[in-house]
Design a protein around this motif. Sequence first.
Motif, PDB file in Angstrom:
ATOM      1  N   ALA A  99     -69.211  15.508 -20.378  1.00 26.96           N
ATOM      2  CA  ALA A  99     -68.197  14.475 -20.184  1.00 26.96           C
ATOM      3  C   ALA A  99     -67.019  14.779 -21.094  1.00 26.96           C
ATOM      4  O   ALA A  99     -67.166  15.466 -22.104  1.00 26.96           O
ATOM      5  N   LYS A 100     -65.854  14.245 -20.734  1.00 27.18           N
ATOM      6  CA  LYS A 100     -64.682  14.470 -21.569  1.00 27.18           C
ATOM      7  C   LYS A 100     -63.638  13.389 -21.276  1.00 27.18           C
ATOM      8  O   LYS A 100     -63.234  13.207 -20.126  1.00 27.18           O
ATOM      9  N   ALA A 101     -63.220  12.670 -22.327  1.00 21.53           N
ATOM     10  CA  ALA A 101     -62.096  11.745 -22.183  1.00 21.53           C
ATOM     11  C   ALA A 101     -60.837  12.572 -22.009  1.00 21.53           C
ATOM     12  O   ALA A 101     -60.647  13.571 -22.690  1.00 21.53           O
ATOM     13  N   LYS A 128     -55.639   7.546 -17.900  1.00 19.33           N
ATOM     14  CA  LYS A 128     -56.679   7.978 -18.825  1.00 19.33           C
ATOM     15  C   LYS A 128     -58.030   7.670 -18.211  1.00 19.33           C
ATOM     16  O   LYS A 128     -58.192   6.696 -17.488  1.00 19.33           O
ATOM     17  N   GLY A 129     -58.986   8.537 -18.526  1.00 18.37           N
ATOM     18  CA  GLY A 129     -60.316   8.336 -17.991  1.00 18.37           C
ATOM     19  C   GLY A 129     -61.292   9.318 -18.598  1.00 18.37           C
ATOM     20  O   GLY A 129     -60.978  10.023 -19.560  1.00 18.37           O
ATOM     21  N   VAL A 130     -62.479   9.351 -18.033  1.00 19.39           N
ATOM     22  CA  VAL A 130     -63.520  10.267 -18.478  1.00 19.39           C
ATOM     23  C   VAL A 130     -63.935  11.130 -17.299  1.00 19.39           C
ATOM     24  O   VAL A 130     -64.315  10.615 -16.243  1.00 19.39           O
ATOM     25  N   GLU A 151     -66.457   7.756 -23.609  1.00 21.29           N
ATOM     26  CA  GLU A 151     -66.912   9.088 -23.996  1.00 21.29           C
ATOM     27  C   GLU A 151     -67.898   8.993 -25.171  1.00 21.29           C
ATOM     28  O   GLU A 151     -68.942   9.643 -25.168  1.00 21.29           O
ATOM     29  N   HIS A 152     -67.568   8.182 -26.153  1.00 22.35           N
ATOM     30  CA  HIS A 152     -68.428   8.026 -27.337  1.00 22.35           C
ATOM     31  C   HIS A 152     -69.813   7.494 -26.956  1.00 22.35           C
ATOM     32  O   HIS A 152     -70.828   7.969 -27.477  1.00 22.35           O
ATOM     33  N   GLN A 153     -69.863   6.538 -26.056  1.00 20.46           N
ATOM     34  CA  GLN A 153     -71.153   5.990 -25.640  1.00 20.46           C
ATOM     35  C   GLN A 153     -72.002   7.046 -24.926  1.00 20.46           C
ATOM     36  O   GLN A 153     -73.217   7.108 -25.116  1.00 20.46           O
TER      37      GLN A 153
END
Length: 163
Positions: A99-101, A128-130, A151-153
């Motif tokens: 995954a990547k923001a 903006k998104g992931v 992203e962190h989650q």
Amino acid sequence: MAVKFKEQQQFTQWWLWVLLIGIGLRIGYGVYQQLVLETNFGNNPMSNNGLVIFAVLYALLLFFFYRLKLTVTISNTYLTIHFFPLIKRVISISEIQEAKAKKYSFVGGWGIRYWTKYGTVYNVKGNKGVALKLKNGDRYLIGSQRAKELEHQLLQLGVPIAG
């Protein structure tokens, strides 16, 4: 199922609603002019029945836009993308390869976009998104106003972050 992350987004862009409601008011005035004042609405008017049907269909379209909602939920085992009332996609966390923001470029509008350079895109507003890449090769981009938190989650659940 403990919810780790939840974000709901709707079409709240002021200019979109000014446009949609402005068109609706124009249609409403046409109905009033033709049915109440009994003067034709335009040079080549619709029949009264056709005008009423068109007005009702447009009102349903407005209601549809009002109800559209993108909800992204992450639990310990699943990421759920629900674009109510159109689609609900459930992805197992174990199936996400990375995954990547990211900030993304225009994808042809909002809503659900297939076959973009990002894969399938689900977005309501913003840029903006992931980006997700699944182990089976499928790619998704989820528009988010809280992309870094999303992203962190995923990182907390063991999903690698793309470089």
